[in-house]
Design a protein around this motif. Structure first.
Motif, PDB file in Angstrom:
ATOM      1  N   THR A   8      47.719  26.458  33.773  1.00  0.00           N
ATOM      2  CA  THR A   8      46.956  27.584  33.251  1.00  0.00           C
ATOM      3  C   THR A   8      45.634  27.693  33.990  1.00  0.00           C
ATOM      4  O   THR A   8      44.936  26.711  34.181  1.00  0.00           O
ATOM      5  CB  THR A   8      46.689  27.391  31.750  1.00  0.00           C
ATOM      6  OG1 THR A   8      47.940  27.287  31.067  1.00  0.00           O
ATOM      7  CG2 THR A   8      45.917  28.575  31.184  1.00  0.00           C
ATOM      8  N   ASP A  10      42.328  30.798  35.173  1.00  0.00           N
ATOM      9  CA  ASP A  10      41.850  32.173  35.083  1.00  0.00           C
ATOM     10  C   ASP A  10      41.968  32.846  36.447  1.00  0.00           C
ATOM     11  O   ASP A  10      42.413  32.255  37.414  1.00  0.00           O
ATOM     12  CB  ASP A  10      40.406  32.224  34.564  1.00  0.00           C
ATOM     13  CG  ASP A  10      39.434  31.483  35.471  1.00  0.00           C
ATOM     14  OD1 ASP A  10      39.696  31.435  36.695  1.00  0.00           O
ATOM     15  OD2 ASP A  10      38.422  30.964  34.968  1.00  0.00           O
ATOM     16  N   HIS A  11      41.609  34.108  36.482  1.00  0.00           N
ATOM     17  CA  HIS A  11      41.654  34.866  37.737  1.00  0.00           C
ATOM     18  C   HIS A  11      40.315  35.542  37.958  1.00  0.00           C
ATOM     19  O   HIS A  11      40.234  36.743  38.221  1.00  0.00           O
ATOM     20  CB  HIS A  11      42.788  35.896  37.706  1.00  0.00           C
ATOM     21  CG  HIS A  11      44.154  35.284  37.658  1.00  0.00           C
ATOM     22  ND1 HIS A  11      44.753  34.900  36.490  1.00  0.00           N
ATOM     23  CD2 HIS A  11      45.014  34.951  38.651  1.00  0.00           C
ATOM     24  CE1 HIS A  11      45.943  34.375  36.757  1.00  0.00           C
ATOM     25  NE2 HIS A  11      46.123  34.398  38.061  1.00  0.00           N
ATOM     26  N   ASN A  78      34.941  42.826  32.558  1.00  0.00           N
ATOM     27  CA  ASN A  78      36.401  42.690  32.487  1.00  0.00           C
ATOM     28  C   ASN A  78      36.935  41.525  33.303  1.00  0.00           C
ATOM     29  O   ASN A  78      38.132  41.467  33.592  1.00  0.00           O
ATOM     30  CB  ASN A  78      37.060  43.987  32.961  1.00  0.00           C
ATOM     31  CG  ASN A  78      36.823  45.145  32.027  1.00  0.00           C
ATOM     32  OD1 ASN A  78      37.512  45.290  31.027  1.00  0.00           O
ATOM     33  ND2 ASN A  78      35.828  45.972  32.343  1.00  0.00           N
ATOM     34  N   HIS A  80      37.663  38.555  32.592  1.00  0.00           N
ATOM     35  CA  HIS A  80      38.701  37.754  31.932  1.00  0.00           C
ATOM     36  C   HIS A  80      39.756  38.626  31.253  1.00  0.00           C
ATOM     37  O   HIS A  80      40.539  38.128  30.439  1.00  0.00           O
ATOM     38  CB  HIS A  80      38.056  36.821  30.905  1.00  0.00           C
ATOM     39  CG  HIS A  80      37.123  35.812  31.509  1.00  0.00           C
ATOM     40  ND1 HIS A  80      37.570  34.646  32.105  1.00  0.00           N
ATOM     41  CD2 HIS A  80      35.775  35.814  31.639  1.00  0.00           C
ATOM     42  CE1 HIS A  80      36.526  33.961  32.554  1.00  0.00           C
ATOM     43  NE2 HIS A  80      35.426  34.651  32.291  1.00  0.00           N
ATOM     44  N   ASN A  81      39.760  39.908  31.584  1.00  0.00           N
ATOM     45  CA  ASN A  81      40.724  40.830  30.993  1.00  0.00           C
ATOM     46  C   ASN A  81      42.092  40.628  31.634  1.00  0.00           C
ATOM     47  O   ASN A  81      42.270  40.823  32.832  1.00  0.00           O
ATOM     48  CB  ASN A  81      40.244  42.274  31.195  1.00  0.00           C
ATOM     49  CG  ASN A  81      41.061  43.284  30.413  1.00  0.00           C
ATOM     50  OD1 ASN A  81      42.225  43.050  30.099  1.00  0.00           O
ATOM     51  ND2 ASN A  81      40.451  44.411  30.097  1.00  0.00           N
ATOM     52  N   GLY A  82      43.075  40.248  30.822  1.00  0.00           N
ATOM     53  CA  GLY A  82      44.407  39.957  31.337  1.00  0.00           C
ATOM     54  C   GLY A  82      45.139  41.159  31.892  1.00  0.00           C
ATOM     55  O   GLY A  82      46.170  40.998  32.564  1.00  0.00           O
ATOM     56  N   ARG A  83      44.638  42.368  31.635  1.00  0.00           N
ATOM     57  CA  ARG A  83      45.287  43.567  32.180  1.00  0.00           C
ATOM     58  C   ARG A  83      45.188  43.608  33.696  1.00  0.00           C
ATOM     59  O   ARG A  83      46.002  44.263  34.354  1.00  0.00           O
ATOM     60  CB  ARG A  83      44.643  44.827  31.597  1.00  0.00           C
ATOM     61  CG  ARG A  83      44.899  45.045  30.111  1.00  0.00           C
ATOM     62  CD  ARG A  83      44.139  46.257  29.606  1.00  0.00           C
ATOM     63  NE  ARG A  83      44.495  47.433  30.389  1.00  0.00           N
ATOM     64  CZ  ARG A  83      43.611  48.330  30.821  1.00  0.00           C
ATOM     65  NH1 ARG A  83      42.319  48.152  30.586  1.00  0.00           N
ATOM     66  NH2 ARG A  83      44.008  49.383  31.501  1.00  0.00           N
ATOM     67  N   SER A  85      45.817  41.795  36.880  1.00  0.00           N
ATOM     68  CA  SER A  85      46.629  40.640  37.283  1.00  0.00           C
ATOM     69  C   SER A  85      45.888  39.653  38.169  1.00  0.00           C
ATOM     70  O   SER A  85      46.056  38.445  38.045  1.00  0.00           O
ATOM     71  CB  SER A  85      47.884  41.129  38.026  1.00  0.00           C
ATOM     72  OG  SER A  85      48.684  41.907  37.171  1.00  0.00           O
ATOM     73  N   GLY A  87      42.411  39.737  38.508  1.00  0.00           N
ATOM     74  CA  GLY A  87      41.002  39.834  38.190  1.00  0.00           C
ATOM     75  C   GLY A  87      40.378  41.135  38.669  1.00  0.00           C
ATOM     76  O   GLY A  87      41.060  42.074  39.094  1.00  0.00           O
ATOM     77  N   HIS A 296      43.858  31.388  45.273  1.00  0.00           N
ATOM     78  CA  HIS A 296      45.040  31.520  44.414  1.00  0.00           C
ATOM     79  C   HIS A 296      46.265  31.329  45.300  1.00  0.00           C
ATOM     80  O   HIS A 296      46.481  32.081  46.241  1.00  0.00           O
ATOM     81  CB  HIS A 296      45.066  32.899  43.753  1.00  0.00           C
ATOM     82  CG  HIS A 296      46.130  33.043  42.706  1.00  0.00           C
ATOM     83  ND1 HIS A 296      47.456  33.209  43.008  1.00  0.00           N
ATOM     84  CD2 HIS A 296      46.044  33.022  41.350  1.00  0.00           C
ATOM     85  CE1 HIS A 296      48.144  33.300  41.877  1.00  0.00           C
ATOM     86  NE2 HIS A 296      47.316  33.200  40.863  1.00  0.00           N
TER      87      HIS A 296
END
Length: 304
Positions: A8, A10-11, A78, A80-83, A85, A87, A296
């Motif tokens: 796990t 973040d992006h 935004n 940390h907004n998962g929408r 993909s 970041g 990544h």
């Protein structure tokens, strides 16, 4: 056999200087707005069309700089907004592209207006206009110094850490707008002085055409660079380094490779490899730690 990262994470691919750059941009927006109001007011007061034109010209730059400031705020809000993909690291590039389009329109407007005035000169209040142009230049110099202090490092997570200098196209777009203003101020001052003391009224229009061409050139470069990021154009420098690191031992063959920018200093990579049985996916990942630009990483692994 397929192996891909499962941990796990973040992006968040914003640069470490993201908030600092946002603050710099807000200050420049404020300075530009104040100078814009002063030039427009002085233009009406002196009856100088040159000042009015420059004031409204500065208004377009204030708008573009506001776009840059809004982009920083949106990207941070935004992050940390998962929408998103990968970041919000490319929001600045989108803003840079929009600003470059505005800059191109500004150059076109200056060029057209200058051509009109070249064949139909208008009266200019040289003394007053020169004073305001000098003040405008000083404001642009201060703004440029503030923006040029911005620099990028890299934020990463549990992937290989990046330390390379990248390009914050949002900050670059703000900087180019300020430089464009400074250039027009310098050319205006030169033309105003020549018109006042030498009677060369035509030089004002000629300088405007020169300024328009230079600004257009800057905007094309910014458009190209930001568009490359938005279209996920392969970062050839990083791709070549990946090929060198993985294939130099002869026990790994890259069958597919994708490398693209996901933030000012962050690159994402998807690599498909065909490896000899004694080379594990973890070993391949360990080799790639020297490629500092990768933030990544996904590996598709098959045994030869």
């Amino acid at each position: 056999m397929f192996s891909a990262e499962k941990q796990t994470h973040d992006h968040v691919f914003l640069s470490a200087s993201h908030d600092e750059n946002a603050g710099r941009t807000l200050w420049v927006v404020a300075l530009t707005f104040v100078m814009m109001v002063a030039e427009i007011a002085a233009g009406y007061w002196t009856g100088s069309m040159a000042l009015l034109a420059d004031g409204f010209h500065m208004a377009t730059h204030a708008g573009a700089l506001s776009i840059a400031a809004a982009a920083y705020a949106f990207a941070r809000r935004n992050a940390h907004n998962g929408r998103f993909s990968f970041g919000t690291g490319k929001v600045g590039d989108l803003a840079g592209f929009a600003s470059a389009l505005i800059l191109m329109l500004v150059a076109l407007g200056i060029g057209v207006e200058s051509m009109i005035r070249l064949f139909a000169p208008t009266a200019v209040a040289f003394g007053e206009a020169t004073v305001i142009a000098v003040v405008g230049l000083l404001v642009n110099i201060v703004s440029a110094l503030m923006l040029s202090g911005g620099h990028s490092h890299v934020h990463s997570h549990d992937h290989p850490h990046a330390h390379s200098h990248g390009g914050d196209n949002n900050l670059r777009s703000a900087y180019v707008h300020v430089l464009a203003d400074a250039l027009t101020s310098v050319l205006a001052i030169a033309a105003l002085l020549a018109g006042r003391y030498l009677g060369w009224i035509w030089l004002d229009s000629a300088m405007g055409i020169v300024g328009a061409l230079v600004i257009a050139k800057w905007s094309v470069g910014l458009l190209q660079q930001s568009a490359n990021v938005l279209l996920d154009v392969t970062d050839e420098h990083v791709a070549e380094e990946i090929r060198e690191v993985l294939e130099r031992s002869g026990d790994v063959t890259i069958t597919d490779l994708h490398v693209w920018r996901v933030g000012p200093d962050a690159r994402a990579a998807i690599i498909s490899v065909l490896a000899k049985v004694e080379v594990s996916a973890d070993a391949i990942r360990a080799r790639l730690r020297v490629v500092h630009e990768i933030s990544h990483l996904t590996i598709e692994y098959r045994v030869a």
